[in-house]
Structures are given as structure tokens and as C-alpha cells.
Write a protein that holds these residues in place. Structure first.
Motif, PDB file in Angstrom:
ATOM      1  N   ALA A 131       6.034  11.625   5.424  1.00 41.95           N
ATOM      2  CA  ALA A 131       6.910  12.722   5.006  1.00 41.95           C
ATOM      3  C   ALA A 131       7.078  12.718   3.493  1.00 41.95           C
ATOM      4  O   ALA A 131       7.038  13.770   2.837  1.00 41.95           O
ATOM      5  CB  ALA A 131       8.267  12.601   5.698  1.00 41.95           C
ATOM      6  N   ALA A 132       7.245  11.506   2.923  1.00 45.78           N
ATOM      7  CA  ALA A 132       7.421  11.419   1.476  1.00 45.78           C
ATOM      8  C   ALA A 132       6.171  11.896   0.756  1.00 45.78           C
ATOM      9  O   ALA A 132       6.244  12.661  -0.222  1.00 45.78           O
ATOM     10  CB  ALA A 132       7.740   9.975   1.080  1.00 45.78           C
ATOM     11  N   LEU A 133       5.002  11.461   1.241  1.00 51.45           N
ATOM     12  CA  LEU A 133       3.744  11.867   0.598  1.00 51.45           C
ATOM     13  C   LEU A 133       3.564  13.381   0.677  1.00 51.45           C
ATOM     14  O   LEU A 133       3.165  14.031  -0.292  1.00 51.45           O
ATOM     15  CB  LEU A 133       2.575  11.147   1.277  1.00 51.45           C
ATOM     16  N   PHE A 134       3.912  13.935   1.836  1.00 49.86           N
ATOM     17  CA  PHE A 134       3.805  15.388   2.012  1.00 49.86           C
ATOM     18  C   PHE A 134       4.699  16.119   1.020  1.00 49.86           C
ATOM     19  O   PHE A 134       4.290  17.106   0.390  1.00 49.86           O
ATOM     20  CB  PHE A 134       4.183  15.744   3.451  1.00 49.86           C
ATOM     21  N   SER A 135       5.944  15.599   0.845  1.00 56.11           N
ATOM     22  CA  SER A 135       6.874  16.288  -0.056  1.00 56.11           C
ATOM     23  C   SER A 135       6.409  16.197  -1.500  1.00 56.11           C
ATOM     24  O   SER A 135       6.538  17.172  -2.252  1.00 56.11           O
ATOM     25  CB  SER A 135       8.270  15.676   0.075  1.00 56.11           C
TER      26      SER A 135
ATOM     27  N   LEU B  84      -4.804  15.742 -17.212  1.00 52.10           N
ATOM     28  CA  LEU B  84      -5.326  16.060 -15.890  1.00 52.10           C
ATOM     29  C   LEU B  84      -6.312  15.012 -15.381  1.00 52.10           C
ATOM     30  O   LEU B  84      -6.358  14.708 -14.185  1.00 52.10           O
ATOM     31  CB  LEU B  84      -5.995  17.430 -15.944  1.00 52.10           C
ATOM     32  N   ILE B  85      -7.103  14.431 -16.301  1.00 53.69           N
ATOM     33  CA  ILE B  85      -8.063  13.399 -15.873  1.00 53.69           C
ATOM     34  C   ILE B  85      -7.319  12.213 -15.295  1.00 53.69           C
ATOM     35  O   ILE B  85      -7.708  11.644 -14.271  1.00 53.69           O
ATOM     36  CB  ILE B  85      -8.918  12.946 -17.070  1.00 53.69           C
ATOM     37  N   GLN B  86      -6.192  11.854 -15.983  1.00 50.82           N
ATOM     38  CA  GLN B  86      -5.418  10.721 -15.469  1.00 50.82           C
ATOM     39  C   GLN B  86      -4.810  11.050 -14.128  1.00 50.82           C
ATOM     40  O   GLN B  86      -4.713  10.186 -13.252  1.00 50.82           O
ATOM     41  CB  GLN B  86      -4.358  10.321 -16.479  1.00 50.82           C
ATOM     42  N   ALA B  87      -4.434  12.321 -13.930  1.00 58.13           N
ATOM     43  CA  ALA B  87      -3.925  12.714 -12.617  1.00 58.13           C
ATOM     44  C   ALA B  87      -5.004  12.504 -11.563  1.00 58.13           C
ATOM     45  O   ALA B  87      -4.730  11.989 -10.473  1.00 58.13           O
ATOM     46  CB  ALA B  87      -3.487  14.170 -12.648  1.00 58.13           C
ATOM     47  N   ALA B  88      -6.260  12.855 -11.903  1.00 58.83           N
ATOM     48  CA  ALA B  88      -7.347  12.666 -10.934  1.00 58.83           C
ATOM     49  C   ALA B  88      -7.546  11.189 -10.632  1.00 58.83           C
ATOM     50  O   ALA B  88      -7.767  10.801  -9.474  1.00 58.83           O
ATOM     51  CB  ALA B  88      -8.638  13.279 -11.481  1.00 58.83           C
ATOM     52  N   LEU B  89      -7.438  10.333 -11.668  1.00 59.45           N
ATOM     53  CA  LEU B  89      -7.614   8.894 -11.431  1.00 59.45           C
ATOM     54  C   LEU B  89      -6.475   8.339 -10.584  1.00 59.45           C
ATOM     55  O   LEU B  89      -6.682   7.500  -9.703  1.00 59.45           O
ATOM     56  CB  LEU B  89      -7.724   8.146 -12.760  1.00 59.45           C
ATOM     57  N   TRP B  90      -5.246   8.829 -10.845  1.00 55.70           N
ATOM     58  CA  TRP B  90      -4.118   8.401 -10.006  1.00 55.70           C
ATOM     59  C   TRP B  90      -4.314   8.875  -8.571  1.00 55.70           C
ATOM     60  O   TRP B  90      -3.944   8.174  -7.620  1.00 55.70           O
ATOM     61  CB  TRP B  90      -2.791   8.929 -10.554  1.00 55.70           C
TER      62      TRP B  90
ATOM     63  N   SER C 294       0.835  -1.207   0.000  1.00 57.92           N
ATOM     64  CA  SER C 294       0.000   0.000   0.000  1.00 57.92           C
ATOM     65  C   SER C 294       0.864   1.250   0.000  1.00 57.92           C
ATOM     66  O   SER C 294       0.474   2.262  -0.592  1.00 57.92           O
ATOM     67  CB  SER C 294      -0.949  -0.017   1.188  1.00 57.92           C
ATOM     68  N   ALA C 295       2.040   1.194   0.638  1.00 57.84           N
ATOM     69  CA  ALA C 295       2.927   2.365   0.612  1.00 57.84           C
ATOM     70  C   ALA C 295       3.417   2.625  -0.810  1.00 57.84           C
ATOM     71  O   ALA C 295       3.423   3.778  -1.274  1.00 57.84           O
ATOM     72  CB  ALA C 295       4.110   2.147   1.553  1.00 57.84           C
ATOM     73  N   ALA C 296       3.789   1.537  -1.507  1.00 58.42           N
ATOM     74  CA  ALA C 296       4.248   1.714  -2.883  1.00 58.42           C
ATOM     75  C   ALA C 296       3.127   2.269  -3.752  1.00 58.42           C
ATOM     76  O   ALA C 296       3.333   3.161  -4.584  1.00 58.42           O
ATOM     77  CB  ALA C 296       4.736   0.377  -3.437  1.00 58.42           C
ATOM     78  N   LEU C 297       1.909   1.739  -3.523  1.00 58.21           N
ATOM     79  CA  LEU C 297       0.743   2.210  -4.270  1.00 58.21           C
ATOM     80  C   LEU C 297       0.517   3.695  -4.023  1.00 58.21           C
ATOM     81  O   LEU C 297       0.348   4.493  -4.958  1.00 58.21           O
ATOM     82  CB  LEU C 297      -0.469   1.410  -3.812  1.00 58.21           C
ATOM     83  N   THR C 298       0.542   4.077  -2.738  1.00 58.27           N
ATOM     84  CA  THR C 298       0.272   5.466  -2.383  1.00 58.27           C
ATOM     85  C   THR C 298       1.307   6.391  -2.988  1.00 58.27           C
ATOM     86  O   THR C 298       0.980   7.369  -3.668  1.00 58.27           O
ATOM     87  CB  THR C 298       0.279   5.613  -0.860  1.00 58.27           C
ATOM     88  N   LEU C 299       2.595   6.072  -2.747  1.00 52.98           N
ATOM     89  CA  LEU C 299       3.643   6.990  -3.192  1.00 52.98           C
ATOM     90  C   LEU C 299       3.770   6.989  -4.706  1.00 52.98           C
ATOM     91  O   LEU C 299       3.898   8.054  -5.330  1.00 52.98           O
ATOM     92  CB  LEU C 299       4.978   6.602  -2.549  1.00 52.98           C
ATOM     93  N   GLY C 300       3.707   5.788  -5.318  1.00 58.56           N
ATOM     94  CA  GLY C 300       3.850   5.709  -6.766  1.00 58.56           C
ATOM     95  C   GLY C 300       2.768   6.509  -7.469  1.00 58.56           C
ATOM     96  O   GLY C 300       3.047   7.309  -8.375  1.00 58.56           O
ATOM     97  N   SER C 301       1.518   6.323  -7.021  1.00 59.34           N
ATOM     98  CA  SER C 301       0.450   7.048  -7.706  1.00 59.34           C
ATOM     99  C   SER C 301       0.470   8.525  -7.335  1.00 59.34           C
ATOM    100  O   SER C 301       0.044   9.351  -8.144  1.00 59.34           O
ATOM    101  CB  SER C 301      -0.908   6.422  -7.426  1.00 59.34           C
ATOM    102  N   ALA C 302       0.997   8.861  -6.136  1.00 57.18           N
ATOM    103  CA  ALA C 302       1.141  10.283  -5.805  1.00 57.18           C
ATOM    104  C   ALA C 302       2.124  10.947  -6.771  1.00 57.18           C
ATOM    105  O   ALA C 302       1.897  12.069  -7.244  1.00 57.18           O
ATOM    106  CB  ALA C 302       1.608  10.448  -4.368  1.00 57.18           C
ATOM    107  N   VAL C 303       3.220  10.226  -7.098  1.00 59.40           N
ATOM    108  CA  VAL C 303       4.174  10.768  -8.077  1.00 59.40           C
ATOM    109  C   VAL C 303       3.491  10.949  -9.425  1.00 59.40           C
ATOM    110  O   VAL C 303       3.658  11.970 -10.106  1.00 59.40           O
ATOM    111  CB  VAL C 303       5.398   9.838  -8.193  1.00 59.40           C
TER     112      VAL C 303
END
Lengths: 174, 411, 102
Positions: free
Chosen positions: C12-16, A32-38, A15-24
Motif C-alpha cells: 500500500a505504501a509503495l502504491f501511494s 531525472l537520471i538519479q531518479a532512474a537509478l533509484w 528490503s522493505a526499507a530499501l524499496t520504500l526509501g528509494s521509491a521516495v
């Protein structure tokens, strides 16, 4: 370490990889639509993290509020603006290198700050014995006079104000 | 522990005994048993879903004075399998300008947003997927994922009709979610818990121990209306609106991807029939008969599962009845009906039920039930009177506006 | 088991990442998305401190719920503003909305 703990750790990493990867992807995608889906994927990853933290009420509220309302609102807002206008040209401004440096510095600073704190590597505190229904406890805490009833009411006034404000701002005067 | 009274635990124990015999650690064998349970539940639901197609087609035929499928098998029972074969061998079309990943993900999400609902449905006293203490909110959250799948389908198809249909459907879903949550809060308030299991038990073994339809008939009605809107069925089927939008958000889908949307829609209606039964009609209870002495055997899971399926089918039949009887209404009427009638009504109902529930609970079952029922009916009558007065005023104003030019023309 | 540090570093990473989105994206809607990411990072922190600190008290979860309410209010008003600006000035690029600069 038992098998259950290993599975918890694996779930955390997924879940951390999912969260951070899709946040990137949210901040890097051109469309922009794809950003919203990510963004939805990322929020879903956060919901899984809440589940790992035993906050069952927050898991469901995360899905209802963030995915069911906020993300849908984002998608609506993106669709209401013209495509060639929103997706053309560079999506990052000129000072994005500086922004990336600030982001990295924030991450480094925050990590340094918390790692120098004594409780950094703490293990989870045991759930106190006699806890039958944590959701009921949360509900009681939100409405009991000696706890959080005032912030709760203020939040409801804030939501009402936001409702009226949003209608007033977006209202199309003919 | 015997098979008749607790089959799920019986089979689970038997299976984990076998796995333990193979030398599997307890944790892994439990995990495997859970996985098998999930698989069996989903498979059973999908088999029910296949026959829902037949039921839907047969019932709509009766409403429209036709025969419906009657060629394959007795009463056309094999027809759904022929439908499936047709869907499977159809050409699978993806529009050239579509967003491939999102386009293919949408039908899967649509189907799974319905399937995950079955995790919290209490099928029998000791048989349910999981007894979540936030069960009612989970129901709303699954609806949010359904709305997401529709807007994904509408956008990824890259078709203006699909997008318009998705817009309408999501606007409906978001706005009707408010009276739905308000109506859901009433069983929660009466039972004192958000867990589906707790709500079912409160209706049989609780303090008054009556079905919530008797205590809050208006809440049941609001929930029914808003769940039909959530399902996007007629009279709220503006998302499809064949005459204006061709077929709405799934216009570009063909073959089994369309089949997923279609099967998901039918199963969604059936599931909401089930939730109607659970929240207002005592769930799996056999009309409260199992609490009587001598009739204890009625609380067996087998009878309970039969009861919940019957109640779900009755709810599904009512949804179909509405669908094939009432014509489609306009989108501004639909949204006005929600925001100007259902939302204020449901909020008033919450306050009324909350106050009366505390006031009347000490006066015995009869006074409690009669008082709550009459309060609901009274609120409904007041609402209808207010609406009637408003409509009369509008009509008079319109007539007055029409008469003045008419008279001028006559003179 | 998962030590507290993992959650803190993740948050912290998510925040950044969210901060980068806010600072670097040109589109106002994308900037709001970055703010959502930052708010979520804060929420992860609040909930994990609640779970690892004192699960008997509900303060962490209560704060998280208040953050939810604030996030919903912020998105509703923010997107209404963006739509309103787009309607008048036909742009969603944050740099071009600069009438008040001089």
C-alpha cells in the motif's frame, strides 16, 4: 521464534526499507537520471521480497525485465532529452500538496480496508508436500489448456503490438 | 563419505564439527560454513583472474608474433603482480563534474556482475555454489546488471566519449541478449531443466546422453557469437573502439578502478568459456568416460574441477582467437547482423529442434544424434544460401547503378 | 515468520508513493516511473496473496507474469510517445503537452 525466522524478518525490514526509501527518492529527486537509478534500487528491493516469498522465477524475471530492460530503457529515454530542459525549474507541479494528500489518503484507506479483513494477520500457507519444482508447475500452468494458456497468448500478442507500436511511434520520418 | 569423492561435504562437516565443539548452534555454524565457502570460492576465482591477465597478454603476443611478458619470473609469470602494484599506486582520478557515488559504484557492479555468475557454475558433481532451478535465466539477469554498470560508468564520467561508448555497448548487449536467450533455450529444451547442474547431468546420464554440441551445433555457434557481443570483445568492441572513442566507457577511470573493469572483462570472457563448456560440452564430465565400468574414479570432484577449468580455458582461448584475428565491424552492420540474421535464425532453430527432439527420440541414439546434427547443418546451409543470394542481388544492383553513369561519361 | 499484513502495508505504501509521483511530477518520464512503482506494488500483493493463500495453484504468479508483460509493453510505448513528443514539441513536461485541450 527460531534464528532463521528472525533473519527472515530482518531481511524483510532491510528490503522493505530499501524499496520504500528509494521509491521516495524516485519521486523526490531533482535529477531525472538519479531518479532512474533509484528506481533500479527500488525494483531490486522488490526482487528480494519475491525471494522471501519463495517465487524464485519472479526474482530472476524481475531483474531481467525490470532492471535489464525497463530501467535501461528509462535511462536511454532520459538521456535522449536535453539536460537543461529536463532538469531546470521545479520538478513538482503546483498541485503537489494535493497529490501528497491524495497519496496519504490512499495509503490510509488501503491500510484501513485490508486491516478490517479477517485474513490480515495470516501466516504463510505451507508449501504443499510433493512440490518438486515450482518453476515446472508454473510453466505447466502457463501452457495447459484448462488453465492460463489464453492469457499467456494474449500477453504475447500484446507484446508484439507494443513492439510494432513503439517502432511506429518513435520512427523518425526523414 | 571420503575426501576423494566428496571433498566439499567432507570439509563442511569437519568445519561444522569444530564450530559445534565451540558450542555454536547448528544454524549459526551452517551460516558460518556457507560464508567461508563463498569467501574461498571468490578468493580462488580472483587468483585465477590474476593469471588470466598473464594468459591474455601471452596469447595476444603469440597471435601478433611477439614474445609477451618475459622479464619477471619464469615465462613472465610474476608480471601480473607488477601490473597490480602499478595500478594500486597510480593516482586515482575522479572528474570534477562526475557523479561521485555512481562513478565509484560502477566498477564494483561490473566486477560483481561477473563474480555472481560463479554461484551457479557446477564445478564438480557435488561442488557448486547453488543449484538454482532458474539457473539459465540467472545468467541473463547477471548480464543485465553488467549492462547497468556500463551505462552507470558512461553517464557518471560526464564525458561524451564515455557516454557514446556506453550507449553502443548497452545497445549491443540488449539486442544480442535475444539470440543469446534463444540459444540458451535449446540446451534447456533438450535437458528439460533450467538448472546448470541438470543440463550437465543430462549430457552425461540423460536419455541420449551426448554433448549438446553434437545435437545443436548451430545453437553453440549462436551462443558463442552473442556472448562475444555481450562481452564487448572484438569484432564487437565498438564500446572501446580506440580509434574513434579513445577507450569508451572507462575512459575516465584510472588505477584500480580501471583495473576492476579490466579484470572483470577478462574474468567475464573466461566465465563465458566455462558456460560454453557447461551448456554444450558436457561441463565437468571427462568425455563421458566416467560412466564406463572400471573408470568410476574419474568422477572425482578433483578431476571434474580440472576438466571444467580446461574447458573454460579452451573457450577463453577461442574468444581470444576471434578477438585478435577479426577486425572491428561497424555498429549498423552489427545491429543489422543481429536483427536480420541471428534473431530469425535462432527462432527457426528453436522450432526445428523442438519438433525434431520429439520426433527422433524414439529411434535410438545414433539416428537421433545424426538427425539433429544434419538438421542443424542443413539450416546453416540454407541460411548461408539465402544470405549469398541477397548479397549477390545487392552487388548486382550496385554494379548496375555504377555502370550507367560510367557509360554516360564514356560516350 | 512474516505475517501477510506486513506485505500488504508495504505494498500500500509503495502504491501511494507511486501515485504521488504520477500526480505531482511534471516530467512525463518521471510520471512513467511512478506508474512502474504502482505496478510493482500490485505485483507484491499478487505474489504475497499467492504465497499466503494457496501456493498449490499458480494463479498469483501467473497474474504477476502478465503484469510484467503489460509493464514492459506500457514502458516501450509510453517512452516512444514521450520521445516522439519531445522531438516535435521540444518538451517533456506533461502540462505543456496540451494541444488537444481546446
Amino acid at each position: 521464534m527460531t534464528a532463521e525466522q528472525i533473519i527472515q524478518q530482518i531481511l524483510f525490514f532491510i528490503s522493505a526499507a530499501l524499496t520504500l526509501g528509494s521509491a521516495v527518492m524516485v519521486v523526490a529527486t531533482r535529477k531525472l537520471i538519479q531518479a532512474a537509478l533509484w528506481l533500479i534500487v527500488s525494483l531490486f528491493g522488490v526482487a528480494v521480497l519475491y525471494a522471501l516469498l519463495d517465487a524464485s522465477f519472479l526474482v530472476v524475471v524481475q531483474v531481467v525485465v525490470y532492471i535489464g530492460a525497463i530501467a535501461i530503457l528509462f535511462i536511454f529515454a532520459v538521456m535522449l532529452t536535453q539536460r537543461d530542459q529536463r532538469d531546470k525549474g521545479p520538478q513538482l507541479n503546483k498541485s503537489w500538496v494535493l497529490a501528497a494528500l491524495v497519496g496519504l489518503a490512499t495509503f490510509g484507506g488501503l491500510t484501513f480496508l485490508v486491516s478490517s479483513w479477517t485474513g490480515f494477520g495470516a501466516a504463510a500457507a505451507p508449501i504443499p508436500a510433493g512440490t518438486v519444482d515450482m518453476v515446472a508447475d508454473l510453466g505447466t500452468a502457463l501452457v495447459s489448456v484448462d488453465q492460463y494458456v489464453l492469457p499467456f497468448e494474449v500477453a504475447s500478442v500484446l507484446l508484439l503490438a507494443a513492439l510494432i507500436g513503439a517502432i511506429y511511434v518513435a520512427y523518425n520520418r526523414k | 563419505m571420503n575426501f576423494w569423492n566428496d571433498p566439499v561435504a567432507f570439509i563442511a562437516d569437519w568445519l561444522s564439527g569444530i564450530f559445534a565443539g565451540w558450542g555454536m548452534p547448528e544454524f549459526w555454524s551452517n551460516l558460518l560454513v556457507f560464508a567461508i565457502g563463498i569467501f574461498v570460492l571468490i578468493a580462488a576465482i580472483m587468483v585465477v583472474d590474476i593469471f588470466l591477465v598473464w594468459i591474455e597478454r601471452k596469447v595476444v603476443a603469440r597471435f601478433q608474433d611477439r614474445l609477451g611478458p618475459n622479464r619477471l619470473g619464469p615465462y613472465g609469470l610474476i608480471q601480473p603482480f607488477a601490473d597490480i602494484i602499478k595500478l594500486l599506486i597510480k593516482e586515482d582520478i575522479t572528474p570534477r563534474t562526475a557523479d561521485k557515488v555512481v562513478y565509484n559504484l560502477a566498477p564494483i557492479l561490473s566486477m560483481s556482475s561477473v563474480l555472481i555468475l560463479w554461484a551457479i557454475i557446477p564445478l564438480a558433481p557435488l561442488a557448486w555454489g547453488v543449484d538454482l532451478n532458474v539457473g539459465v535465466l540467472y545468467l541473463v539477469a547477471a548480464g543485465a546488471i553488467g549492462a547497468l554498470s556500463i551505462i552507470m560508468a558512461g553517464w557518471a564520467s560526464d564525458n561524451k566519449y564515455a557516454l557514446l561508448g556506453a550507449f553502443r555497448q548497452v545497445a549491443t548487449m540488449i539486442s544480442y541478449e535475444i539470440p543469446m536467450v534463444a540459444a540458451l533455450l535449446i540446451p534447456v529444451m533438450l535437458a528439460g531443466t533450467m538448472s546448470m547442474q541438470g543440463i550437465v547431468e543430462a549430457q552425461t546420464f540423460g536419455e541420449p546422453g551426448v554433448w549438446f554440441i553434437l545435437v545443436a551445433p548451430l545453437a553453440a555457434l549462436i551462443f558463442a557469437i552473442s556472448s562475444i557481443a555481450e562481452l564487448g570483445r572484438s569484432p564487437f568492441d565498438l564500446n572501446e573502439a580506440e580509434s574513434e572513442l579513445v577507450s569508451g566507457y572507462h575512459i575516465e577511470y584510472s588505477g584500480m578502478k580501471f583495473g576492476m573493469f579490466y579484470a572483470g572483462e577478462l574474468l567475464h570472457a573466461f566465465t563465458f568459456g566455462g558456460f560454453w563448456g557447461i551448456l554444450f560440452f558436457g561441463g565437468y564430465s571427462v568425455f563421458g568416460l566416467e560412466t564406463l565400468p572400471g573408470l568410476q574414479w574419474l568422477s572425482s570432484p578433483f578431476i571434474a574441477v580440472f576438466m571444467i577449468l580446461v574447458k573454460a580455458l579452451v573457450g577463453y582461448w577461442i574468444i581470444m582467437w576471434v578477438k585478435y584475428t577479426v577486425p572491428r565491424i561497424r555498429i549498423d552492420h552489427m545491429l543489422a547482423f543481429n536483427w536480420k540474421i541471428l534473431v530469425p535464425l535462432s527462432f527457426t532453430l528453436i522450432m526445428l529442434v523442438a519438433v525434431l527432439n520429439k520426433l527422433l527420440l524414439g529411434y535410438g541414439t545414433l539416428v537421433y544424434v545424426a538427425g539433429m546434427f544434419l538438421a542443424n547443418v542443413l539450416l546453416a546451409i540454407v541460411t548461408i544460401m539465402i544470405l549469398g543470394a541477397y548479397a549477390r542481388r545487392q552487388r548486382l544492383a550496385e554494379e548496375a547503378a555504377l555502370q550507367i553513369p560510367a557509360r554516360a561519361a564514356g560516350d | 515468520m512474516i505475517p501477510l499484513s506486513w506485505y500488504l502495508i508495504l505494498s500500500a505504501a509503495l502504491f501511494s508513493i507511486g501515485l504521488f509521483g504520477v500526480l505531482a511530477r511534471r516530467n512525463a518520464i518521471a510520471i512513467l516511473m511512478g506508474i512502474e512503482l504502482m505496478l510493482n506494488a500490485v505485483n507484491i500483493n499478487l505474489v504475497s496473496f499467492w504465497r499466503y493463500g494457496s501456493p498449490a495453484e499458480m494463479s498469483g504468479q501467473v497474474f504477476a507474469i502478465i503484469v510484467f508483460a503489460v509493464a514492459a509493453a506500457e514502458v516501450a510505448v509510453g517512452l516512444a510517445l514521450v520521445i516522439s513528443v519531445y522531438r516535435r514539441r521540444k518538451t517533456v513536461v506533461a502540462n505543456e503537452i496540451d494541444m488537444m485541450k481546446w
